[in-house]
Motif scaffolding. Structure first.
Motif, short mmCIF file in Angstrom:
data_model
loop_
_atom_site.label_atom_id
_atom_site.label_comp_id
_atom_site.label_asym_id
_atom_site.label_seq_id
_atom_site.Cartn_x
_atom_site.Cartn_y
_atom_site.Cartn_z
N GLU A 121 0.83 -1.21 0.00
CA GLU A 121 0.00 0.00 0.00
C GLU A 121 0.86 1.26 0.00
O GLU A 121 0.65 2.18 -0.78
CB GLU A 121 -0.92 -0.04 1.23
CG GLU A 121 -2.02 0.97 1.23
CD GLU A 121 -2.96 0.77 2.41
OE1 GLU A 121 -3.86 1.60 2.57
OE2 GLU A 121 -2.78 -0.19 3.19
N HIS A 180 -2.38 0.85 -4.41
CA HIS A 180 -3.40 1.39 -3.50
C HIS A 180 -4.66 1.71 -4.29
O HIS A 180 -4.73 1.49 -5.51
CB HIS A 180 -2.88 2.62 -2.76
CG HIS A 180 -2.22 3.64 -3.65
ND1 HIS A 180 -2.93 4.46 -4.48
CD2 HIS A 180 -0.90 3.94 -3.84
CE1 HIS A 180 -2.10 5.25 -5.15
NE2 HIS A 180 -0.86 4.96 -4.78
N SER A 190 -0.74 -4.92 2.92
CA SER A 190 -1.24 -3.56 3.20
C SER A 190 -0.38 -3.00 4.34
O SER A 190 0.53 -3.65 4.84
CB SER A 190 -2.72 -3.59 3.57
OG SER A 190 -2.95 -4.44 4.66
#
Length: 285
Positions: free
Chosen positions: A32, A68, A97
């Motif tokens: 992310e 993302h 993430s």
């Protein structure tokens, strides 16, 4: 091979042996925020017990790629065009993430579907998330419903809460919320769920882990002036609460024997107009 990894939601010591092994052997890290994940690897590399068994875990020899919600479709388009190299999926790849499990209120689902469509081998490692940990901390039992982040806009948030109220008699309701909207969301929860018991959690597994228990209005009074970090909100199920819900439309509210100011507040909760806009409308009648 692509491995979807759980990462600690706060405490580094919660990382699993399988995650450490995957991070040690991987060549490419899709994540992310590359800054967050590279920092995680460098912090792990400072722990002697880890470097003794996983000597390649630091970020030096790994390729980091950001994935993302804002770039995910462009990222997959580049993969489709082989812009990352024809041998991209021949390498050991991990996907993670910033904290917790991918695909739970975090990006990753569209990437997983892409891998399925292309018949690319992948594996998902077991891990925890903030909402499941919060539920265990609450001491509640039975079934629950996790609904992710509450909507940003007041009207949409009220609609989401009202929809959740329909099955509140049977299920505990769990939401995530950002620090910027926590007060507004608790206020909306108070208006929809009245006296329901709320469990609020922040910084789970960290040094300054916080827990608030009470009605939404009681918790609002107890919150500090400065609110930081993401929160997990659990609304305890209450079969008695259902009988207290009152559903009114615009016409019903207009006919209530209450003052104009209170009418405007109620109307603002079920429409896109603010209470001041309703005050301008009703004040002219």
């Amino acid at each position: 091979m692509v491995t979807f990894l759980p990462t600690p939601i706060g405490n580094l010591n919660d990382i699993s042996l399988r995650t450490l092994s995957a991070l040690n052997t991987c060549e490419i890290v899709i994540c992310e925020d590359t800054r967050v994940t590279s920092k995680l690897l460098n912090l792990l590399a400072k722990m002697p017990i880890i470097t003794q068994n996983y000597p390649q875990i630091d970020s030096k020899n790994k390729r980091f790629l950001s994935f993302h919600s804002h770039n995910q479709h462009d990222f997959l388009a580049k993969l489709d065009k082989n812009e990352f190299g024809y041998d991209f999926f021949d390498k050991e790849i991990v996907f993670c993430s910033d904290a917790g499990l991918p695909n739970i209120s975090d990006p990753g689902a569209v990437f997983l579907h892409f891998l399925r469509q292309k018949n690319i081998k992948y594996e998902i490692l077991l891990g925890g998330s903030a909402f499941s940990h919060a539920f265990v901390c609450s001491g509640l039992e039975g079934s629950f419903c996790f609904l992710g982040f509450l909507p940003h806009k007041h009207h949409d948030r009220i609609e989401s809460l009202r929809h959740a109220s329909k099955f509140h008699a049977d299920l505990h309701i769990i939401y995530y919320e950002s620090p910027h909207r926590l007060r507004e969301s608790l206020s909306d929860i108070s208006s929809v769920f009245l006296e329901s018991k709320i469990y609020l959690y922040k910084e789970l597994t960290k040094l300054y882990e916080c827990e608030y228990i009470g009605t939404a209005s009681q918790i609002l009074e107890a919150l500090p002036l400065e609110i930081l970090g993401e929160y997990c909100i659990i609304i305890e199920k209450d079969s008695k609460e259902v009988s207290k819900f009152i559903t009114l439309g615009v016409d019903e509210i207009m006919n209530l024997s209450i003052n104009v100011k209170e009418k405007c507040k109620l109307l603002a909760k079920i429409t896109d107009k603010s209470s001041s806009e309703w005050y301008d409308i009703l004040g002219k009648n």
